[in-house]
Write a protein that holds these residues in place. Structure first.
Motif, PDB file in Angstrom:
ATOM      1  N   GLY A 174      33.594  48.631  43.443  1.00 50.31           N
ATOM      2  CA  GLY A 174      32.994  48.544  42.119  1.00 50.31           C
ATOM      3  C   GLY A 174      33.902  48.095  40.994  1.00 50.31           C
ATOM      4  O   GLY A 174      33.476  48.053  39.850  1.00 50.31           O
ATOM      5  N   SER A 175      35.148  47.772  41.279  1.00 51.56           N
ATOM      6  CA  SER A 175      36.013  47.284  40.205  1.00 51.56           C
ATOM      7  C   SER A 175      36.100  45.765  40.265  1.00 51.56           C
ATOM      8  O   SER A 175      35.510  45.121  41.128  1.00 51.56           O
ATOM      9  CB  SER A 175      37.407  47.923  40.285  1.00 51.56           C
ATOM     10  N   ARG A 176      36.805  45.204  39.309  1.00 51.25           N
ATOM     11  CA  ARG A 176      37.015  43.762  39.236  1.00 51.25           C
ATOM     12  C   ARG A 176      38.504  43.481  39.156  1.00 51.25           C
ATOM     13  O   ARG A 176      39.300  44.352  38.845  1.00 51.25           O
ATOM     14  CB  ARG A 176      36.323  43.174  38.004  1.00 51.25           C
ATOM     15  N   ALA A 177      38.865  42.235  39.422  1.00 54.44           N
ATOM     16  CA  ALA A 177      40.254  41.802  39.323  1.00 54.44           C
ATOM     17  C   ALA A 177      40.265  40.382  38.777  1.00 54.44           C
ATOM     18  O   ALA A 177      39.273  39.654  38.875  1.00 54.44           O
ATOM     19  CB  ALA A 177      40.937  41.851  40.686  1.00 54.44           C
TER      20      ALA A 177
ATOM     21  N   VAL B 180      33.703  48.179  33.310  1.00 54.92           N
ATOM     22  CA  VAL B 180      34.034  48.028  34.728  1.00 54.92           C
ATOM     23  C   VAL B 180      35.542  48.169  34.861  1.00 54.92           C
ATOM     24  O   VAL B 180      36.292  47.493  34.157  1.00 54.92           O
ATOM     25  CB  VAL B 180      33.586  46.634  35.243  1.00 54.92           C
ATOM     26  N   PRO B 181      36.013  49.034  35.761  1.00 48.87           N
ATOM     27  CA  PRO B 181      37.464  49.171  35.945  1.00 48.87           C
ATOM     28  C   PRO B 181      38.081  47.857  36.425  1.00 48.87           C
ATOM     29  O   PRO B 181      37.480  47.132  37.217  1.00 48.87           O
ATOM     30  CB  PRO B 181      37.606  50.250  37.015  1.00 48.87           C
ATOM     31  N   ILE B 182      39.281  47.560  35.944  1.00 52.51           N
ATOM     32  CA  ILE B 182      40.009  46.365  36.346  1.00 52.51           C
ATOM     33  C   ILE B 182      41.168  46.773  37.250  1.00 52.51           C
ATOM     34  O   ILE B 182      41.991  47.604  36.877  1.00 52.51           O
ATOM     35  CB  ILE B 182      40.559  45.592  35.121  1.00 52.51           C
ATOM     36  N   ALA B 183      41.211  46.191  38.441  1.00 51.49           N
ATOM     37  CA  ALA B 183      42.325  46.416  39.367  1.00 51.49           C
ATOM     38  C   ALA B 183      43.412  45.409  39.015  1.00 51.49           C
ATOM     39  O   ALA B 183      43.215  44.207  39.151  1.00 51.49           O
ATOM     40  CB  ALA B 183      41.854  46.219  40.805  1.00 51.49           C
TER      41      ALA B 183
ATOM     42  N   ASP C  98      34.676  40.399  41.808  1.00 55.75           N
ATOM     43  CA  ASP C  98      34.255  41.757  42.155  1.00 55.75           C
ATOM     44  C   ASP C  98      34.968  42.141  43.439  1.00 55.75           C
ATOM     45  O   ASP C  98      34.994  41.368  44.403  1.00 55.75           O
ATOM     46  CB  ASP C  98      32.742  41.810  42.381  1.00 55.75           C
TER      47      ASP C  98
ATOM     48  N   TYR D  30      45.447  43.403  43.467  1.00 55.11           N
ATOM     49  CA  TYR D  30      44.514  43.606  44.568  1.00 55.11           C
ATOM     50  C   TYR D  30      44.777  42.577  45.656  1.00 55.11           C
ATOM     51  O   TYR D  30      45.049  41.417  45.378  1.00 55.11           O
ATOM     52  CB  TYR D  30      43.065  43.490  44.084  1.00 55.11           C
TER      53      TYR D  30
END
Length: 88
Positions: free
Chosen positions: A49-52, A12-15, A45, A18
């Protein structure tokens, strides 16, 4: 019996930074040596679709995080470009 994993999760991409609405995916509340709460560290979430990662050090939010389950809780993130801070 090979070396291949039975289950491989999709990344999962990480921001890194944000600001805006998010939903708690997981969290922990960290305590100091004296047993007092110091901060909560959250993985959230975010739309797209990314997470932080985010933190909070607000005493009332720490008490809330220890009194109930936060997974699924809508939160709001603000950032200074280095640290995401959660509030709800």
């Amino acid at each position: 019996g090979g070396a291949a994993p039975v289950f491989a999760a999709k990344g999962v991409p990480i921001a890194a930074s944000y600001e805006g609405p998010a939903v708690v995916a997981g969290y922990t509340v960290a305590h100091g040596r004296d047993g007092a709460t110091e901060r909560a560290v959250l993985v959230v979430d975010v739309p797209g679709g990314s997470r932080a990662h985010a933190v909070t050090e607000e005493p009332e939010l720490l008490a809330d995080a220890e009194s109930r389950e936060l997974v699924g809780q809508p939160v709001r993130l603000a950032t200074d470009g280095k640290v995401n801070v959660a509030s709800w």
